[in-house]
Design a protein around this motif. Structure first.
Motif, PDB file in Angstrom:
ATOM      1  N   THR A  15       0.811  -1.215   0.000  1.00 21.90           N
ATOM      2  CA  THR A  15       0.000   0.000   0.000  1.00 21.90           C
ATOM      3  C   THR A  15       0.845   1.267   0.000  1.00 21.90           C
ATOM      4  N   THR A  20       1.929   0.356  -4.438  1.00 25.32           N
ATOM      5  CA  THR A  20       0.721   0.640  -5.211  1.00 25.32           C
ATOM      6  C   THR A  20       1.000   0.659  -6.710  1.00 25.32           C
ATOM      7  N   ALA A  39      -0.139  -5.807   3.851  1.00 20.58           N
ATOM      8  CA  ALA A  39       0.054  -4.500   4.471  1.00 20.58           C
ATOM      9  C   ALA A  39      -0.485  -4.538   5.895  1.00 20.58           C
ATOM     10  N   ARG A  42      -5.618  -2.828   5.588  1.00 28.47           N
ATOM     11  CA  ARG A  42      -6.235  -3.138   4.295  1.00 28.47           C
ATOM     12  C   ARG A  42      -6.631  -1.837   3.594  1.00 28.47           C
ATOM     13  N   PRO A  43      -6.264  -1.667   2.317  1.00 26.24           N
ATOM     14  CA  PRO A  43      -6.573  -0.414   1.623  1.00 26.24           C
ATOM     15  C   PRO A  43      -7.982  -0.411   1.051  1.00 26.24           C
ATOM     16  N   TRP A  52      -5.911  -8.833  -1.026  1.00 28.10           N
ATOM     17  CA  TRP A  52      -5.280  -8.100   0.063  1.00 28.10           C
ATOM     18  C   TRP A  52      -5.348  -8.904   1.352  1.00 28.10           C
ATOM     19  N   GLU A  54      -3.903  -8.531   5.722  1.00 24.81           N
ATOM     20  CA  GLU A  54      -3.256  -7.703   6.738  1.00 24.81           C
ATOM     21  C   GLU A  54      -2.227  -8.518   7.511  1.00 24.81           C
ATOM     22  N   ASP A 334      -3.573   8.522  -2.562  1.00 25.08           N
ATOM     23  CA  ASP A 334      -4.176   7.289  -3.057  1.00 25.08           C
ATOM     24  C   ASP A 334      -5.020   6.714  -1.930  1.00 25.08           C
ATOM     25  N   ASP A 335      -5.837   5.718  -2.248  1.00 23.50           N
ATOM     26  CA  ASP A 335      -6.782   5.184  -1.276  1.00 23.50           C
ATOM     27  C   ASP A 335      -6.135   4.112  -0.407  1.00 23.50           C
ATOM     28  N   THR A 336      -5.039   4.498   0.254  1.00 24.35           N
ATOM     29  CA  THR A 336      -4.355   3.624   1.202  1.00 24.35           C
ATOM     30  C   THR A 336      -3.960   4.465   2.407  1.00 24.35           C
TER      31      THR A 336
END
Length: 345
Positions: A15, A20, A39, A42-43, A52, A54, A334-336
């Protein structure tokens, strides 16, 4: 295993800045069957072909979970890294060094055929006195004063032992220059300048002069171009280290043109002193030791990546920095968790 056939790739730190870009690239690669991104959080990204999970690499006890995720992998790309808190180097050591060792041990236990590790220009010892670019054979002892460079150099020694003990595992070490993209702008602003530095201030009309000091000479690369090199290393039968950087080298003159500002010579000690004061007051996140490391990092020769990976940067360094600065001013992200976009905060 034929390196052109990769059924499953596991990416740690998926992430972040490089992660990414890489998972997006691998998801579109027809020779890769599936991608698992690991990661701590979780994004919100929903990418076809990417799963994905965790995992906290700094936490003792997560080894069985990590082992399950790596059990059916054909390749592991280890990107996970924490840049802070810079005031607490023990915390970064737990993730960056002990976490990496856990990944390497899990790769060996699962007999994963390929391990690609994110090293850095920061792993290298200070460059030659004449400033000539160095090849991958240059010593990797880092700059001892900064946690980031100590950790990168230490992991080079860990991988030396890993390769000796596991000769059947193909190990690749990527040593890129500084990596930037628009979507990483807010995250990197928080890492280096602090959460409350207003990105809108980074405008040419607000910077009539630019401090220039001894050692202000470095290289950058677009993150997507670095991800392309990672992709190529997975699909070709290569081993060892690869330097990655774009041209031209950035120095006071080039940066002055970029910011439309007049370079003004200042003592490096004065710049360091100002950074040290801001860091001690927790107004800036980057430590003065990292400034010292920057001044001593060598320039990178990228011949090997170009010849053996067939790799070329798609963007020059000035264009990369222009894109990144646009992102800082706009609060791009970004969406993370690591790359969430904000102008301040």
């Amino acid at each position: 295993m034929n390196p052109s056939d990769i059924s499953r790739v596991v990416v740690t730190g998926a992430t972040g800045n490089v992660g990414t870009s890489l998972v997006r690239l691998l998801a579109r690669e027809p020779r890769v069957g599936s991608v698992l991104g690991l990661a701590r959080r979780r994004p919100g990204l929903d990418l076809p072909g990417v799963e994905w999970a965790e995992v906290d690499l700094s936490r003792e006890g997560d080894e069985p979970l990590l082992a399950r995720h790596l059990a059916d992998a054909d390749a592991v790309v280890h990107l996970a890294w924490r840049f802070g808190p810079t005031h607490e180097p023990v915390e970064t050591w737990r993730t960056n060094v002990l976490g990496a060792v856990r990944v390497f041990d899990a790769v060996a236990a699962a007999r994963v055929p390929v391990l690609v590790h994110a090293s850095s220009v920061g792993a290298y010892s200070p460059g030659p006195a004449d400033g000539a670019p160095v090849s991958e054979s240059w010593p990797t002892h880092g700059w001892p004063g900064a946690a980031y460079t100590r950790e990168k150099a230490y992991l080079e020694r860990v991988l030396d032992t890993f390769e000796r003990d596991h000769p059947l595992i193909r190990v690749v070490r990527m040593r890129p220059a500084f990596l930037f993209k628009e979507e990483s702008a807010s995250g990197q602003r928080r890492i280096f300048a602090g959460r409350f530095f207003p990105g809108q201030l980074l405008r040419p009309d607000l910077l009539p002069v630019l401090p220039e000091f001894d050692g202000l000479r470095f290289q950058v690369l677009h993150t997507d171009d670095a991800a392309d090199a990672y992709r190529r290393s997975l699909l070709r039968d290569v081993r060892g280290a690869f330097n990655l950087a774009a041209d031209p080298v950035l120095d006071g003159a080039v940066l002055g043109e970029l910011f439309d500002a007049r370079p003004v010579r200042v003592p490096a000690g004065a710049v360091r002193g100002a950074l040290a004061a801001a860091w001690r007051l927790r107004l800036a996140s980057a430590s003065p030791d990292l400034f010292d490391a920057l001044r001593h990092m060598p320039l990178l020769a990228t011949d090997r990546a170009r010849e053996e990976l067939g790799w070329e940067p798609s963007r020059g360094s000035v264009a990369v920095l222009e894109e990144f600065l646009r992102g800082v001013r706009a609060g791009a992200g970004d969406d993370t968790g690591p790359l969430a976009g904000h102008r301040i905060g």
